[in-house]
Scaffold this motif. Structure first.
Motif, PDB file in Angstrom:
ATOM      1  N   GLU A 125       0.994  -1.099  -0.032  1.00  0.00           N
ATOM      2  CA  GLU A 125      -0.088  -0.073  -0.142  1.00  0.00           C
ATOM      3  C   GLU A 125       0.868   1.248  -0.082  1.00  0.00           C
ATOM      4  O   GLU A 125       2.045   1.306   0.560  1.00  0.00           O
ATOM      5  CB  GLU A 125      -1.011   0.145   1.325  1.00  0.00           C
ATOM      6  N   LYS A 179      -4.016   5.190  -0.260  1.00  0.00           N
ATOM      7  CA  LYS A 179      -5.127   5.536   0.704  1.00  0.00           C
ATOM      8  C   LYS A 179      -4.447   7.080   1.381  1.00  0.00           C
ATOM      9  O   LYS A 179      -3.194   7.130   1.313  1.00  0.00           O
ATOM     10  CB  LYS A 179      -4.976   4.648   2.119  1.00  0.00           C
ATOM     11  N   SER A 217      -8.384   1.541  10.274  1.00  0.00           N
ATOM     12  CA  SER A 217      -8.652   0.972   9.215  1.00  0.00           C
ATOM     13  C   SER A 217      -7.655   0.597   8.387  1.00  0.00           C
ATOM     14  O   SER A 217      -7.994  -0.670   7.620  1.00  0.00           O
ATOM     15  CB  SER A 217      -9.559   2.235   8.195  1.00  0.00           C
ATOM     16  N   ARG A 227      -7.212  -3.507   7.427  1.00  0.00           N
ATOM     17  CA  ARG A 227      -7.488  -4.351   6.250  1.00  0.00           C
ATOM     18  C   ARG A 227      -6.479  -4.869   5.777  1.00  0.00           C
ATOM     19  O   ARG A 227      -6.377  -6.033   4.998  1.00  0.00           O
ATOM     20  CB  ARG A 227      -7.900  -3.123   5.222  1.00  0.00           C
ATOM     21  N   SER A 270      -5.736  -8.291   8.138  1.00  0.00           N
ATOM     22  CA  SER A 270      -6.728  -9.069   7.838  1.00  0.00           C
ATOM     23  C   SER A 270      -6.603  -9.788   6.352  1.00  0.00           C
ATOM     24  O   SER A 270      -6.748 -11.044   6.192  1.00  0.00           O
ATOM     25  CB  SER A 270      -8.181  -8.477   7.964  1.00  0.00           C
ATOM     26  N   LYS A 271      -6.228  -8.962   5.419  1.00  0.00           N
ATOM     27  CA  LYS A 271      -5.705  -9.608   4.091  1.00  0.00           C
ATOM     28  C   LYS A 271      -4.780 -10.680   4.325  1.00  0.00           C
ATOM     29  O   LYS A 271      -4.700 -11.522   3.610  1.00  0.00           O
ATOM     30  CB  LYS A 271      -5.499  -8.556   3.020  1.00  0.00           C
TER      31      LYS A 271
END
Length: 338
Positions: A117, A141, A322, A326, A329-330
């Motif tokens: 990311e 993001k 957040s 994310r 959890s991925k």
């Protein structure tokens, strides 16, 4: 389960990045998300440091000299999620400093491809990064930085007296544009406005020479008590030539001081939140904007901008929560599938 996050930094200065990381380390709200650890590396080193982390966040410089380090980091931790926060580059930076645009684009696309990311520090910066194709939309993001704002929110009241004091706070270098502000004061017609400059840096002597002993331009030196400095001013000016975000703006809003800035890069977001658009970031633009200032208006409390600043920490923690949730959890799902 509290995950461990290693934040990698190669900037040794006491600037906004380090202050943000210290805030992340100490914040009770962010501690609920993960255990944040700062890991300092030498700029340009060729090997990745040993890390025992569930998630790695890079705050490292992206340049050709650092690319081997970034590549080594990915190779050393092939299964660990790595996020990069882009603190340095913006559209105005490229316009002013990058001649070989294709080479610069190749650098960013190559570097960003190493990360799971990428985080932009303002909506304007993020939109530019997507528009230029530096990273895919799904992999970017926006999280606006934050620091400890309680000392700024504790500032009470405003100055008294008929004169106006405009403060400028930061590192004395080309980016911050304090030379533009000084030159504007040299052509200013009104005599009831002073410029107080707080900071230090490589351009100090040049700025003092440019000021030409003008009694309305006062060099206050470096201060570690920025809230106190802001309390002594009626407004805070940000004449930056480029600015991916601009932490001074949110600090000034927290201290209930009007922010004066041009409409470019991350400063656009501050204007949307209540900062004052001075127009063109030039000597004539600043001089004209300062001529229009009224002392009573500057000292009028602004609940809207102060509330916006007061909620910055909550927005920051929520956004990081957040993103971390994310990404991890991925990672857990992919590990389970394997």
């Amino acid at each position: 389960m509290i995950h461990a996050i290693a934040h990698l930094i190669d900037d040794a200065s006491f600037g906004g990045i380090n202050r943000m990381l210290e805030y992340m380390e100490a914040s009770p709200d962010l501690a609920k998300i993960a255990d944040h650890r700062i890991v300092r590396v030498r700029r340009g080193q060729l090997t990745a440091p040993p890390l025992g982390a569930d998630l790695i966040v890079s705050h490292l410089s992206v340049n050709w000299a650092n690319l081997p380090m970034l590549t080594a980091l990915r190779a050393a931790y092939p299964t660990t999620p790595i996020i990069h926060v882009e603190h340095s580059y913006s559209e105005r930076f490229v316009a002013l400093h990058v001649e070989k645009r294709d080479r610069f684009t190749a650098l960013l696309r190559t570097a960003y491809a190493l990360f799971d990311e990428v985080v932009a520090v303002s909506e304007t910066q993020g939109a530019w990064m997507l528009r230029r194709g530096f990273c895919p939309e799904g992999g970017l993001k926006v999280i606006e930085p934050c620091v400890e704002l309680a000392p700024f929110l504790a500032v009470e009241g405003h100055r008294e007296g008929p004169d106006i004091v405009i403060g400028a706070i930061g590192r004395f270098d080309l980016q911050k544009g304090f030379d533009i502000l000084i030159d504007a004061f040299q052509v200013l017609e009104r005599t009831d406005v002073e410029l107080h400059l707080y900071g230090d840096g490589p351009d100090l002597n040049d700025l003092k020479a440019r000021a030409k002993n003008n009694p309305k331009i006062v060099f206050k030196g470096y201060t570690s008590d920025v809230p106190e400095a802001m309390a002594a001013c009626d407004a805070i000016a940000l004449p930056s030539r480029w600015e991916p975000y601009g932490l001074v703006a949110i600090e000034a809003m927290a201290a209930d001081r009007p922010v004066l800035c041009p409409r470019h890069d991350g400063l656009v977001g501050h204007i949307a939140a209540g900062a004052r658009d001075i127009g063109e970031n030039s000597v004539t633009g600043w001089a004209a904007a300062i001529e229009r200032l009224h002392v009573e208006e500057l000292r009028e409390p602004n609940a809207k901008t102060r509330t916006h600043a007061a909620e910055a920490g909550e927005r920051f923690a929520k956004a990081w929560g957040s993103l971390v949730g994310r990404v991890l959890s991925k990672e857990d799902k992919e590990a389970g599938a394997a």
